[in-house]
Design a protein around this motif. Sequence first.
Motif, PDB file in Angstrom:
ATOM      1  N   VAL A   1       0.839  -1.164  -0.193  1.00 47.52           N
ATOM      2  CA  VAL A   1      -0.062  -0.030   0.040  1.00 47.52           C
ATOM      3  C   VAL A   1       0.807   1.186  -0.023  1.00 47.52           C
ATOM      4  N   TYR A   2       1.792   1.172   0.821  1.00 47.18           N
ATOM      5  CA  TYR A   2       2.684   2.336   0.892  1.00 47.18           C
ATOM      6  C   TYR A   2       3.632   2.709  -0.270  1.00 47.18           C
ATOM      7  N   THR A   3       4.153   1.615  -0.973  1.00 50.12           N
ATOM      8  CA  THR A   3       4.820   1.678  -2.206  1.00 50.12           C
ATOM      9  C   THR A   3       3.734   2.321  -3.446  1.00 50.12           C
ATOM     10  N   GLU A   4       2.528   1.499  -3.224  1.00 48.61           N
ATOM     11  CA  GLU A   4       1.891   2.183  -4.594  1.00 48.61           C
ATOM     12  C   GLU A   4       1.520   3.581  -4.095  1.00 48.61           C
ATOM     13  N   ARG A   5       1.254   4.156  -2.999  1.00 47.19           N
ATOM     14  CA  ARG A   5       0.837   5.499  -2.641  1.00 47.19           C
ATOM     15  C   ARG A   5       2.147   6.358  -3.004  1.00 47.19           C
ATOM     16  N   LEU A   6       3.178   6.064  -2.898  1.00 41.96           N
ATOM     17  CA  LEU A   6       4.494   6.900  -2.581  1.00 41.96           C
ATOM     18  C   LEU A   6       5.235   6.653  -3.975  1.00 41.96           C
ATOM     19  N   ARG A   7       4.826   6.123  -4.867  1.00 40.44           N
ATOM     20  CA  ARG A   7       5.547   5.592  -6.117  1.00 40.44           C
ATOM     21  C   ARG A   7       6.205   6.856  -6.662  1.00 40.44           C
TER      22      ARG A   7
ATOM     23  N   ALA B   1      13.089   7.112  -2.104  1.00 40.52           N
ATOM     24  CA  ALA B   1      13.644   5.743  -2.480  1.00 40.52           C
ATOM     25  C   ALA B   1      12.879   5.092  -1.462  1.00 40.52           C
ATOM     26  N   LEU B   2      12.280   4.063  -2.171  1.00 40.05           N
ATOM     27  CA  LEU B   2      11.333   3.064  -1.503  1.00 40.05           C
ATOM     28  C   LEU B   2      11.889   1.749  -1.403  1.00 40.05           C
ATOM     29  N   PRO B   3      11.574   0.828  -0.398  1.00 41.93           N
ATOM     30  CA  PRO B   3      12.202  -0.215  -0.159  1.00 41.93           C
ATOM     31  C   PRO B   3      12.117  -1.222  -1.130  1.00 41.93           C
TER      32      PRO B   3
ATOM     33  N   VAL C   1      12.163   4.551   4.039  1.00 38.42           N
ATOM     34  CA  VAL C   1      12.240   5.119   2.842  1.00 38.42           C
ATOM     35  C   VAL C   1      13.270   5.850   3.208  1.00 38.42           C
ATOM     36  N   ARG C   2      14.240   6.404   1.865  1.00 38.13           N
ATOM     37  CA  ARG C   2      15.290   7.295   1.891  1.00 38.13           C
ATOM     38  C   ARG C   2      15.015   8.512   1.622  1.00 38.13           C
TER      39      ARG C   2
ATOM     40  N   LEU D   1      -3.335   2.924   7.343  1.00 34.73           N
ATOM     41  CA  LEU D   1      -2.197   2.924   6.186  1.00 34.73           C
ATOM     42  C   LEU D   1      -2.427   4.229   5.328  1.00 34.73           C
ATOM     43  N   GLU D   2      -3.709   4.398   5.023  1.00 29.93           N
ATOM     44  CA  GLU D   2      -3.874   5.718   4.427  1.00 29.93           C
ATOM     45  C   GLU D   2      -3.769   7.019   4.891  1.00 29.93           C
ATOM     46  N   HIS D   3      -3.891   6.880   6.216  1.00 31.02           N
ATOM     47  CA  HIS D   3      -3.561   8.202   7.023  1.00 31.02           C
ATOM     48  C   HIS D   3      -2.006   8.488   6.891  1.00 31.02           C
ATOM     49  N   VAL D   4      -1.344   7.338   6.948  1.00 35.37           N
ATOM     50  CA  VAL D   4       0.284   7.637   6.990  1.00 35.37           C
ATOM     51  C   VAL D   4       0.542   8.169   5.476  1.00 35.37           C
ATOM     52  N   ALA D   5       0.137   7.486   4.498  1.00 33.13           N
ATOM     53  CA  ALA D   5       0.594   7.668   3.119  1.00 33.13           C
ATOM     54  C   ALA D   5       0.105   9.214   2.577  1.00 33.13           C
ATOM     55  N   ALA D   6      -1.100   9.580   3.182  1.00 29.99           N
ATOM     56  CA  ALA D   6      -1.497  10.834   3.045  1.00 29.99           C
ATOM     57  C   ALA D   6      -0.543  11.779   3.996  1.00 29.99           C
ATOM     58  N   ALA D   7      -0.347  11.727   4.914  1.00 34.18           N
ATOM     59  CA  ALA D   7       0.643  12.551   5.598  1.00 34.18           C
ATOM     60  C   ALA D   7       1.937  12.592   4.979  1.00 34.18           C
ATOM     61  N   VAL D   8       2.419  11.339   4.515  1.00 38.04           N
ATOM     62  CA  VAL D   8       3.723  11.683   3.866  1.00 38.04           C
ATOM     63  C   VAL D   8       3.503  12.572   2.576  1.00 38.04           C
ATOM     64  N   ARG D   9       2.417  12.486   1.755  1.00 39.55           N
ATOM     65  CA  ARG D   9       2.145  13.136   0.705  1.00 39.55           C
ATOM     66  C   ARG D   9       2.158  14.527   0.978  1.00 39.55           C
ATOM     67  N   GLY D  10       1.528  14.811   2.106  1.00 43.05           N
ATOM     68  CA  GLY D  10       1.117  16.296   2.545  1.00 43.05           C
ATOM     69  C   GLY D  10       2.291  16.963   2.733  1.00 43.05           C
ATOM     70  N   ALA D  11       3.224  16.190   3.528  1.00 41.32           N
ATOM     71  CA  ALA D  11       4.474  16.717   4.065  1.00 41.32           C
ATOM     72  C   ALA D  11       5.536  17.002   2.878  1.00 41.32           C
ATOM     73  N   LEU D  12       5.314  16.185   2.014  1.00 40.28           N
ATOM     74  CA  LEU D  12       6.216  16.436   0.848  1.00 40.28           C
ATOM     75  C   LEU D  12       5.559  17.353   0.076  1.00 40.28           C
ATOM     76  N   GLY D  13       4.259  18.075   0.160  1.00 42.18           N
ATOM     77  CA  GLY D  13       3.586  19.057  -0.782  1.00 42.18           C
ATOM     78  C   GLY D  13       3.181  18.144  -1.864  1.00 42.18           C
ATOM     79  N   LEU D  14       2.924  16.913  -1.907  1.00 42.31           N
ATOM     80  CA  LEU D  14       2.348  16.465  -3.071  1.00 42.31           C
ATOM     81  C   LEU D  14       0.672  16.333  -3.069  1.00 42.31           C
ATOM     82  N   PRO D  15       0.111  16.238  -4.324  1.00 47.35           N
ATOM     83  CA  PRO D  15      -1.561  16.114  -4.256  1.00 47.35           C
ATOM     84  C   PRO D  15      -2.092  14.889  -3.502  1.00 47.35           C
ATOM     85  N   ALA D  16      -2.815  14.936  -2.535  1.00 46.83           N
ATOM     86  CA  ALA D  16      -3.363  13.957  -1.928  1.00 46.83           C
ATOM     87  C   ALA D  16      -3.357  12.517  -2.850  1.00 46.83           C
TER      88      ALA D  16
END
Length: 385
Positions: free
Chosen positions: A274-280, A285-287, A302-303, A370-385
């Motif tokens: 799920v994370y890998t799909e949402r953060l592609r 750098a993903l695992p 992640v790196r 999982l969605e909460h984490v992925a959305a937080a990472v995307r938000g923190a990086l300034g990416l669209p949800a």
Amino acid sequence: MTPASTLSLGLPAARYRAHRAALDAAAAAVFAGGQFILGPQVAAFESEFAAALGLPHCAGVASGTDALELALRACGVEPGSAVLTVPFTATGTVAAIERAGAVPVWVDIDPATGTLDPASLEATVAAYAAAGDRARRAPLRAVLPVHLYGHPADLPALLAIAARHGLRVIEDCAQAHGAALEGRPAGSWGDAAAFSFYPTKNLGAFGDGGAVATRDPEIDRRVRRLREYGWTTRHVSAEPGLNSRLDELQAALLRVLLPHLPAENAARRAAADVYTERLRDSGLALPVTRPGAVHAFHQYVVRAPAREALQAALAARGLPTQVLYPVPAHLQPAYRGRFFAGPAGLPHSEAAARSVLSLPISPHLSPADLEHVAAAVRGALGLPA
Ligand SMILES: *Cc1c(COP(=O)(O)O)cnc(C)c1O
């Protein structure tokens, strides 16, 4: 009242909630049974855990660090010898080598998986042999790969190099319960494997615990002797040992959890997907999972080049994250400058320490977590949800 999210609950508490009735019953049976150290529960857990690894022997001990120390000693790593290992690991790996009376020799990691790099191993062995002052140098006896974050090290390559140089192989499986490579469990490849059952591990107790697994009956016999004062029979020590025993309560609780490990590791892998799909598209750098490897996803790491900024932005969004590990052992005050590293240095270990960030992962996270984490990472990086 809604139950606390497993995200804020933490793994040990979520684990208890998921298996509460069976754990309570197992604990009550131990309390009523009146035997608390190295009894029938420990013996049963040892054979069940060995069977899960496809190995004939397993000995319960008091922690993962003790398991490493006793595995090293049982494999013939004598005081004054040297053990090749990575500095990018839990401090227990390094502490165990020193507790066995040996010294670490640093090998760098493969940047893709974070595990001991076979090419660096080969180069370090050659550089160690060629370096001056040879008479005073501790002889190389073993290599200690760490299956970091639950990804197995490149065992076929490491075993071939170890065999060529007459080195024993002790696997640090503290993060790799249930990981596998080429269809064989991590822990079943080397001379011996050390496991930790610290509460946050994939198979975690409710206190400290550890085990040494091996196919070699001599190694098993020696670990069993060392864990209880070096006794061959009660009150007669054949060699200096220590007190490092698994207790009945922890063994009984681990027996409840062991049958759930395959499904829980599968849930970790599904969470990782799920994370890998949402953060592609995140630029992080993903695992990676090497072909033929079954990743146990003890950590999802992640790196991030701007790791501190990302961690702060996630904290501001209410998401605490961990850095495993912020300082490689060879740069820590206790170890800095004390041990040999090859001429290439340890650049990949140092780069990893600067950029790794663990996102929350556990078998107990809900799709909403999982969605909460992925959305937080995307938000923190300034990416669209
Ligand atoms: C947890 C851990 C250890 C130490 O295990 P303890 O049970 O805490 O002593 C050793 N090596 C690695 C890689 C670990 O993650």
